[in-house]
Scaffold this motif. Structure first.
Motif, short mmCIF file in Angstrom:
data_model
loop_
_atom_site.label_atom_id
_atom_site.label_comp_id
_atom_site.label_asym_id
_atom_site.label_seq_id
_atom_site.Cartn_x
_atom_site.Cartn_y
_atom_site.Cartn_z
N ILE A 143 39.74 -53.64 5.88
CA ILE A 143 40.68 -52.46 6.01
C ILE A 143 41.48 -52.36 7.14
O ILE A 143 42.48 -52.21 7.23
N LYS A 144 40.58 -52.70 8.27
CA LYS A 144 41.33 -52.50 9.66
C LYS A 144 42.45 -53.48 9.85
O LYS A 144 43.38 -53.30 10.43
N LEU A 145 42.05 -54.71 9.37
CA LEU A 145 43.12 -55.82 9.52
C LEU A 145 44.44 -55.64 8.65
O LEU A 145 45.44 -55.78 9.01
N ALA A 146 44.28 -54.97 7.41
CA ALA A 146 45.04 -54.52 6.47
C ALA A 146 45.82 -53.48 7.05
O ALA A 146 47.24 -53.25 6.68
N GLY A 147 45.22 -52.68 8.04
CA GLY A 147 46.03 -51.54 8.59
C GLY A 147 47.14 -52.11 9.47
O GLY A 147 48.26 -51.25 9.68
N SER A 148 47.06 -53.47 9.94
CA SER A 148 48.14 -53.54 11.02
C SER A 148 48.88 -55.04 10.36
O SER A 148 49.97 -55.22 10.83
N LYS A 149 48.04 -56.09 9.89
CA LYS A 149 48.47 -57.23 9.13
C LYS A 149 47.89 -57.30 7.96
O LYS A 149 47.09 -58.03 7.52
N PHE A 150 48.89 -56.67 6.92
CA PHE A 150 48.29 -56.94 5.69
C PHE A 150 48.22 -58.14 4.97
O PHE A 150 47.42 -58.64 4.39
N GLN A 151 49.29 -59.03 5.42
CA GLN A 151 49.45 -60.41 4.91
C GLN A 151 48.17 -61.20 5.21
O GLN A 151 47.56 -62.17 4.62
N GLU A 152 47.57 -60.79 6.38
CA GLU A 152 46.66 -61.74 6.90
C GLU A 152 45.42 -61.54 6.13
O GLU A 152 44.42 -62.32 5.95
N ALA A 153 45.17 -60.01 5.96
CA ALA A 153 43.98 -59.57 5.16
C ALA A 153 43.89 -60.19 3.59
O ALA A 153 43.00 -60.48 3.01
N PHE A 154 45.17 -60.06 3.03
CA PHE A 154 45.25 -60.56 1.62
C PHE A 154 46.63 -61.64 1.85
O PHE A 154 47.68 -61.17 1.26
N PRO A 155 46.23 -62.78 2.11
CA PRO A 155 47.32 -63.65 2.00
C PRO A 155 47.98 -64.35 0.63
O PRO A 155 48.91 -65.02 0.66
N GLN A 193 35.15 -45.50 3.56
CA GLN A 193 35.78 -46.53 4.67
C GLN A 193 37.13 -46.52 4.45
O GLN A 193 37.70 -46.43 5.56
N TRP A 194 37.86 -46.31 3.30
CA TRP A 194 39.22 -46.21 3.15
C TRP A 194 39.58 -44.88 3.94
O TRP A 194 40.73 -44.89 4.52
N VAL A 195 38.94 -43.80 3.65
CA VAL A 195 39.23 -42.41 4.19
C VAL A 195 39.17 -42.51 5.91
O VAL A 195 39.96 -42.18 6.64
N GLN A 196 37.88 -43.17 6.33
CA GLN A 196 37.79 -43.24 7.54
C GLN A 196 38.63 -43.93 8.40
O GLN A 196 38.98 -43.94 9.72
N ILE A 197 39.35 -45.09 7.68
CA ILE A 197 40.13 -45.94 8.44
C ILE A 197 41.53 -45.81 8.12
O ILE A 197 42.37 -45.46 8.92
N ALA A 198 41.83 -45.92 6.90
CA ALA A 198 43.27 -46.05 6.29
C ALA A 198 43.84 -44.60 6.39
O ALA A 198 45.01 -44.55 7.05
N ASN A 199 43.04 -43.52 6.20
CA ASN A 199 43.53 -42.09 6.48
C ASN A 199 43.37 -41.69 8.02
O ASN A 199 44.69 -41.39 8.49
N ALA A 200 42.21 -41.97 8.40
CA ALA A 200 42.14 -41.09 9.77
C ALA A 200 42.96 -42.08 10.74
O ALA A 200 43.47 -41.51 11.91
#
Length: 286
Positions: A143-155, A193-200
């Motif tokens: 989730i943290k990686l997708a927060g800044s580099k979505f393509q690296e998280a899900f290529p 985890q989505w709430v704590q990272i993606a939202n917060a």
């Protein structure tokens, strides 16, 4: 008097198989033919519905599937109802999974959208309407990686299509490029985890559906506006089915529960009536 006493004795010694049969009938009939008993819609469920209603055609939504066959009966109906609602709004849907079986659950949902006449959706699995990006291990790290580099998280997609060739992901650089994230979660990693990272950390609107037993731990997030809504358990799924006007397994499941409860209450009242009649007769004999 003797005839009445004999009847009371018969009731007292009622074959338990009769009770089991009546309970089975009370379960099976509503499951096969949903009654559609009225369901009061709770605010947290209506909030999810209202937010999706505000989406515009072409906007992107991220769905995350974090459940497996063990929790499928409770969570799958809400995933089906919400996916149907999203497709009706014409939004573009990207699917990810933080649980190994999550991507399979997602495939089943979208296959149902096309196969079931109640939904009647027609779309190609070519990345123009939706895409399954598959399962990624790592939970919060992903989730943290997708927060800044979505393509690296899900290529790429689960079927092997590179990220750059997926039409609905053009222009996506982070999870902030999605209008909202909806997680269908049976545990960790999942909605928390989505709430704590993606939202917060990234300010993305988050909501989701969870099992009834785990729902209470998410209300502090909802009450503090870190989540814009929550579906907790089969009842919430039935509420959402009522909102979209498509009764499904959640509705039939709640119907079955309600009818069985009425049957059990009936047995309790009947047993008490037999007890008091017998007691009155015994006093009369004395």
């Amino acid at each position: 008097m003797a005839k009445e006493t004999t009847m009371i004795e018969r009731f007292k010694n009622l074959d338990r198989r009769i009770i089991f049969t009546l309970v089975a009938i009370a379960v099976i009939i509503p499951l096969l033919r949903p009654i559609g008993l009225k369901t009061d819609v709770t605010k947290e469920v209506k909030d999810v519905y209202d937010r999706i209603e505000k989406l515009q055609a072409g906007e992107r939504v991220l769905l995350s599937f974090e459940y497996d066959p063990a929790s499928k009966p409770e969570i799958h109906p809400m995933a089906i109802a919400i996916t149907h609602h999203l497709l009706n709004k014409g939004v573009k849907i990207a699917v990810v999974a933080l649980w190994p079986m999550g991507s399979e659950m997602a495939d089943q949902v979208f296959e149902l959208m096309k196969a079931d006449s109640r939904f009647g959706h027609k779309f190609e699995d070519d990345g123009t309407t939706w895409v399954n990006l598959g399962y990624k291990a790592g939970g919060p790290t992903v989730i943290k990686l997708a927060g800044s580099k979505f393509q690296e998280a899900f290529p790429g997609s689960k079927s092997g299509v590179p990220f750059a060739d997926i039409k609905i992901l053009r222009g996506v650089k982070s999870i902030s490029d999605f209008k909202m994230i909806l997680s269908f979660s049976a545990g960790d990693p999942g909605l928390k985890q989505w709430v704590q990272i993606a939202n917060a950390q990234y300010g993305v609107d988050v909501a989701g559906g969870v099992t009834a037993v785990s729902a209470p731990e998410f209300y502090p997030y909802y009450n503090s506006n870190q989540m814009f809504g929550i579906l907790g358990g089969l009842k919430a799924a039935a509420e959402y089915e009522a909102l979209i006007g498509v009764p499904g397994k959640a509705t039939s499941g709640m119907d079955a529960q309600s009818v069985v409860h009425l049957v059990i209450i009936g047995f309790i009242l009947f047993a008490n009536a037999v007890y008091f009649i017998e007691r009155k007769q015994m006093k009369g004999v004395e």
